[in-house]
Design an enzyme around this catalytic site. Sequence first.
Site, short mmCIF file in Angstrom:
data_model
loop_
_atom_site.label_atom_id
_atom_site.label_comp_id
_atom_site.label_asym_id
_atom_site.label_seq_id
_atom_site.Cartn_x
_atom_site.Cartn_y
_atom_site.Cartn_z
N TRP A 1 -20.26 15.41 11.20
CA TRP A 1 -19.17 15.08 10.29
C TRP A 1 -19.33 15.87 9.00
O TRP A 1 -20.41 15.93 8.42
CB TRP A 1 -19.20 13.57 9.96
CG TRP A 1 -18.66 12.73 11.07
CD1 TRP A 1 -18.49 13.08 12.38
CD2 TRP A 1 -18.21 11.38 10.96
NE1 TRP A 1 -17.97 12.03 13.09
CE2 TRP A 1 -17.78 10.97 12.25
CE3 TRP A 1 -18.12 10.46 9.91
CZ2 TRP A 1 -17.28 9.70 12.50
CZ3 TRP A 1 -17.62 9.20 10.16
CH2 TRP A 1 -17.20 8.82 11.44
N LYS B 1 -14.45 16.60 11.91
CA LYS B 1 -15.41 16.36 13.00
C LYS B 1 -15.71 17.69 13.68
O LYS B 1 -14.97 18.14 14.54
CB LYS B 1 -14.86 15.33 13.97
CG LYS B 1 -14.67 14.00 13.24
CD LYS B 1 -13.98 12.95 14.05
CE LYS B 1 -13.73 11.73 13.19
NZ LYS B 1 -12.49 11.79 12.40
N THR C 1 0.86 -1.18 0.00
CA THR C 1 0.00 0.00 0.00
C THR C 1 0.90 1.23 0.00
O THR C 1 2.05 1.17 0.45
CB THR C 1 -0.90 0.04 1.25
OG1 THR C 1 -0.05 0.10 2.40
CG2 THR C 1 -1.79 -1.17 1.36
N GLU D 1 -5.63 -3.42 -1.36
CA GLU D 1 -6.09 -4.63 -0.68
C GLU D 1 -7.17 -5.36 -1.45
O GLU D 1 -7.52 -6.49 -1.12
CB GLU D 1 -6.65 -4.28 0.71
CG GLU D 1 -5.60 -3.89 1.73
CD GLU D 1 -5.28 -2.40 1.74
OE1 GLU D 1 -5.52 -1.73 0.71
OE2 GLU D 1 -4.80 -1.92 2.78
P1 ADP Z 1 -3.38 3.99 0.04
O1 ADP Z 1 -4.52 3.57 0.93
O2 ADP Z 1 -2.06 3.66 0.64
O3 ADP Z 1 -3.49 5.40 -0.48
P2 ADP Z 1 -4.53 2.75 -2.27
O4 ADP Z 1 -4.02 3.20 -3.57
O5 ADP Z 1 -4.83 1.34 -2.11
O6 ADP Z 1 -3.45 3.09 -1.25
O7 ADP Z 1 -5.77 3.66 -1.89
C1 ADP Z 1 -7.03 3.18 -1.58
C2 ADP Z 1 -7.87 4.30 -1.06
O8 ADP Z 1 -8.00 5.33 -2.04
C3 ADP Z 1 -9.30 3.92 -0.78
O9 ADP Z 1 -9.42 3.30 0.47
C4 ADP Z 1 -10.01 5.25 -0.83
O10 ADP Z 1 -9.85 5.98 0.37
C5 ADP Z 1 -9.27 5.97 -1.91
N1 ADP Z 1 -10.00 5.88 -3.18
C6 ADP Z 1 -9.78 5.07 -4.21
N2 ADP Z 1 -10.64 5.30 -5.22
C7 ADP Z 1 -11.45 6.30 -4.80
C8 ADP Z 1 -12.57 7.01 -5.37
N3 ADP Z 1 -13.01 6.76 -6.59
N4 ADP Z 1 -13.15 7.96 -4.62
C9 ADP Z 1 -12.71 8.25 -3.38
N5 ADP Z 1 -11.68 7.64 -2.80
C10 ADP Z 1 -11.05 6.67 -3.49
#
Ligand code: ADP
Length: 551
Positions: free
Chosen positions: A442, A437, A184, A329
């Site tokens: 929220w 918050k 990640t 994940e």
């Molecule tokens: P990291 O969590 O380390 O940034 P990832 O690339 O796996 O790595 O990111 C996943 C996260 O990115 C998701 O849990 C979400 O918060 C965000 N995310 C991915 N796609 C979207 C989307 N279309 N809209 C909003 N958030 C998104």
Amino acid sequence: MLGLMQDHPLLISGLIVHAERHHPTQEVVSRRVEGDIHRTTYAAIAHRSRQLAQALDRLGIAAGERVATLAWNGYRHLELYYGVSGSGRVLHTLNPRLHPEQLAWIINHADDRLLFVDATFLPLIKAVAPHCPQLKAVVLLADAAPGDALPLPLLAYETLLAAESGDYRWPSFDERTASSLCYTSGTTGNPKGVLYSHRSSLLHTFAAALPDSLSCSARDVILPVVPMFHVNAWGLPYVGPMVGAKMVLPGPGLDGKSLYELFESEGVTLSAGVPTVWQGLLAHVDAEGKKFSTMRRTVVGGSACPPAMKARFENDYGVEVVHAWGMTEISPLGTVSSLKSSHAQLPASARFDLQAKQGRVVFGVDMRIVDPQGKEIAWDGSTSGELQVRGPWIVSQYFRLDAPAPLVDGWFPTGDAATIDAEGYMQITDRIKDVVKSGGEWISSIDVENVAMSHPDVASAACIGAVHPKWDERPVLLYVAKAGKSPTPEAILAHYEGRVAKWQIPDMAIAVEALPLGATGKVLKNKLRDTYGRFLVDGAPTNPATPARST
Ligand code: ADP
């Protein structure tokens, strides 16, 4: 039992075997690190992947051992996808935008044995390799390698391949064998490894290609802007060979001008990337008055696609935006915003709003939202809770992490807050730790950002919760003006009037030159909180040593 279907394991090698047999002349076009355009075919990629597998045998890399890459999107990287995983080793794609110390940590944690690097990253590797004692050698993705550049053997990719015949049979093994490894991006703490299997990757590839997912066919020309080191470029390096699409791999040139040129010269129909990349592309086509002649669709994900960006693509350029949500994940595909036939009757604005959501699940993923007690929340489109998912391409346990499995009753908690409407359309309201918050209420930082982004003079925006003496936190907006524009903070705040409830309007807007971006092109909100998180109390950027809200 008699009469059952044949028992062929779902293996990544099967994809390139298929492409070689049924789409041998289909092109794979790459812009190389040197800047020139390289053309090859699936038949040639398949042959060279087999040569690579033989080279890995010769180098003594055992099945299951990790082979890392530090490379842009290009044909050699594609060969590594197949040569490494197809031969039973594990492909570990490293993100070159990480800090050298973090890279060394990940290489050691994964116990990588070989590292294939683009020439661009040789200086980075000089800093990293001495701290990675278990690396046997580094392989430069080039014709030749300089002799004494590193304290360990530095080999040349083309020399390795030239020594092999390509007369190699892909091994057959259990489809539940590990195929690839991705960490990640670490925006939420230390990077964590996610180990994909051949089975999970193949099932994910089928799902990603579907019409209501990324919709990929043999008639498409696919340009993944999303890097092959970011969750396997969202599966596109597997989808291309599966459907027989032409692939265009942009190398290091991810600026608007370079991308636009490639879109036009290669007839790209479908692309995919994070919003920050599209900002650069849109700024270029806007400034130059260009149009897209072949681009039909772009997949936007990784962070929320601002509705204003979707509107610009669709209304000004005729390019459909497919909003998708996912994470490392979950391989990464979770939901995609495609309509149902019943939506044909809706007014255009309602269809737009629906497609601006992160969308509905593809088959293979199940989702639910839960309250802080873990109780499932109804799908009413307005009550938000933590999003949880499960399915065959969703992580069960982090790689080599000595911690309990992250699952809750078999569901993976995503850390994202979301609503789901009665028809199953999910909308991310925020990352739970980014929610502002304010006095028990929220405020979605994404909503606040989307309003700022709809201002005609704003290029990008980020909202954080800043400490407030009365309300705990209040939203503070950081914005970057479009080139040649300089909207005042007052004008930005006035833009919120009538667009959101009064209490959701940021307390302060601050113009900044640029937003800090992480290794995958996402805004680093923890960094912004460090700097601006006490702005409402102290009235000035905070000493970075005293973060306002830890992450
Ligand atoms: P990291 O969590 O380390 O940034 P990832 O690339 O796996 O790595 O990111 C996943 C996260 O990115 C998701 O849990 C979400 O918060 C965000 N995310 C991915 N796609 C979207 C989307 N279309 N809209 C909003 N958030 C998104």
